[in-house]
Design a protein around this motif. Structure first.
Motif, short mmCIF file in Angstrom:
data_model
loop_
_atom_site.label_atom_id
_atom_site.label_comp_id
_atom_site.label_asym_id
_atom_site.label_seq_id
_atom_site.Cartn_x
_atom_site.Cartn_y
_atom_site.Cartn_z
N PRO A 3 -80.37 68.55 84.87
CA PRO A 3 -79.49 69.27 85.79
C PRO A 3 -80.26 70.30 86.63
CG PRO A 3 -79.10 69.95 83.50
CD PRO A 3 -80.04 68.80 83.45
N GLU A 4 -79.71 70.61 87.79
CA GLU A 4 -80.32 71.59 88.69
C GLU A 4 -79.93 72.99 88.18
OE1 GLU A 4 -82.60 71.34 91.09
OE2 GLU A 4 -82.35 73.52 90.88
N ARG A 7 -79.10 76.69 90.04
CA ARG A 7 -77.80 77.05 90.62
C ARG A 7 -76.85 77.63 89.57
NH1 ARG A 7 -74.56 73.81 88.36
NH2 ARG A 7 -75.40 71.87 87.58
N VAL A 8 -77.24 77.63 88.29
CA VAL A 8 -76.34 78.14 87.25
C VAL A 8 -76.54 79.65 87.12
CG1 VAL A 8 -75.63 77.94 84.82
CG2 VAL A 8 -76.53 75.93 86.02
N VAL A 140 -69.83 71.65 81.40
CA VAL A 140 -69.74 71.19 82.78
C VAL A 140 -70.40 72.18 83.75
CG1 VAL A 140 -68.13 70.59 84.65
CG2 VAL A 140 -67.71 69.77 82.33
N ALA A 141 -70.32 73.48 83.44
CA ALA A 141 -70.93 74.49 84.32
C ALA A 141 -72.45 74.32 84.36
CB ALA A 141 -70.56 75.89 83.85
N GLY A 144 -72.81 69.90 85.70
CA GLY A 144 -72.25 69.54 87.01
C GLY A 144 -71.98 68.05 87.09
N ARG A 145 -72.47 67.43 88.16
CA ARG A 145 -72.19 66.01 88.39
C ARG A 145 -72.88 65.09 87.38
NH1 ARG A 145 -68.46 65.21 91.43
NH2 ARG A 145 -67.92 66.97 92.75
N THR A 147 -72.47 65.32 84.30
CA THR A 147 -71.62 65.25 83.11
C THR A 147 -71.31 63.81 82.72
OG1 THR A 147 -70.66 67.40 83.67
CG2 THR A 147 -69.44 66.05 82.10
N GLU A 170 -64.06 72.70 87.23
CA GLU A 170 -64.77 72.06 86.11
C GLU A 170 -63.85 71.08 85.38
OE1 GLU A 170 -67.53 76.02 85.33
OE2 GLU A 170 -66.46 75.14 83.62
N LEU A 173 -63.77 67.92 87.27
CA LEU A 173 -65.02 67.17 87.04
C LEU A 173 -65.00 66.46 85.68
CD1 LEU A 173 -68.15 68.92 88.46
CD2 LEU A 173 -68.18 66.67 87.39
#
Ligand SMILES: O=P(O)(O)OC[C@@H](O)[C@@H](O)c1c[nH]c2ccccc12
Length: 259
Positions: A3-4, A7-8, A140-141, A144-145, A147, A170, A173
């Motif tokens: 995950p990126e 951005r969290v 999910v936080a 993200g995508r 998941t 979330e 998602l």
């Protein structure tokens, strides 16, 4: 599949980035010789609100809770007090957990065990299976995508996933990713504040959107009266701090379950 994480925000970003540095060099463990663990979903489907009791030594929001606790002993007491599943934190720095705690708990109890960690790399899913976990936590936080991909990965490994959400976006998602077990966290992992209205609000929203899977309310529960509003809407409740902090783990769990 990574995950990126830049951005969290907040504490969640800090913990997740550190966790990634720790796990990214790990080898995928060899196939486990352990038999298939019991299913978390089965424990949640039993009548009434199922208690998932958490083995928790410390946390970023509470500081030290029960630093010296012995994981297997606490897990056994929780089960004797009616817990239908055990959650074991395996994050070492912020929560003082370990993989060894999970192994010991798995060996000590027959109920499903959730590996509570910050899943940021596929190797952690394979590890969870090898340690004997029934399920992994997917936040999910954090993911993200990704998941949906992690859900698939968990399923391929023979694990269930507790897909954790904290707000509407979330939840959407999680639903579109095909989550079967959704955890609504009352704690905001970015600023660590608790709002117990979050779980009922998002739980109702999930049902209104046609979600037929299992719902777990998470964090901030200190006594049985607070569970009342979950009855009939949620399948389970995840409780850590208030149980771990008590001096009699069985009595504390029992007070929540009525067992
Ligand atoms: O200790 P509490 O407030 O009873 O909460 C337990 C559990 O919900 C909490 O530990 C938790 C929920 N989601 C998480 C994600 C990572 C670490 C910890 C958590």
């Amino acid at each position: 599949m990574i995950p990126e994480l830049s951005r969290v925000p907040g504490v969640l970003g800090e913990i997740s980035r550190r966790r990634l540095r720790e796990v990214e060099g790990l080898q995928v463990p060899a196939e486990p010789v352990l038999p298939s663990p019991p299913l978390l979903s089965q424990a949640l489907r039993l009548p009434g609100l199922s208690l998932i009791a958490e083995v928790k030594r410390k946390s970023p929001s509470q500081g030290e809770i029960a630093v010296a606790l012995e994981a297997a002993e606490v897990a056994r007491a929780y089960v004797a007090g009616g817990a239908r599943a055990i959650s074991v934190l395996t994050e070492p720095h912020y929560f003082a957990g370990s993989d060894q705690d999970l192994r010991e708990v798995r060996a000590a109890v027959d109920v499903p065990v959730l590996r509570k960690d910050f899943t940021v790399h596929p190797v952690q899913v394979a590890e969870a299976r090898a340690l004997g976990a029934s399920a992994v936590l997917l936040i999910v936080a954090v993911l993200g995508r990704l998941t949906a991909s992690y859900l698939q990965l968990a399923e391929q490994a023979g694990l269930e996933a507790l897909v954790e959400v904290h707000d509407e976006a979330e939840l959407e998602l999680a639903l579109s990713a095909g989550a079967r077990i959704i955890g609504v966290n009352n704690r905001n992992l970015i600023d660590l504040s608790i709002d117990r209205r979050t779980a009922p609000r998002l739980g109702r929203m999930a049902r209104a959107a046609g979600f037929r899977g299992l719902l777990v309310a998470e964090s901030g529960y200190n006594d049985k009266a607070q569970l009342q509003e979950l009855e009939g809407l949620f399948d389970g409740v995840l409780i850590g701090t208030s149980l771990a902090r008590s001096h009699n783990w069985q009595a504390a769990a029992s007070q929540m379950t009525g067992v």
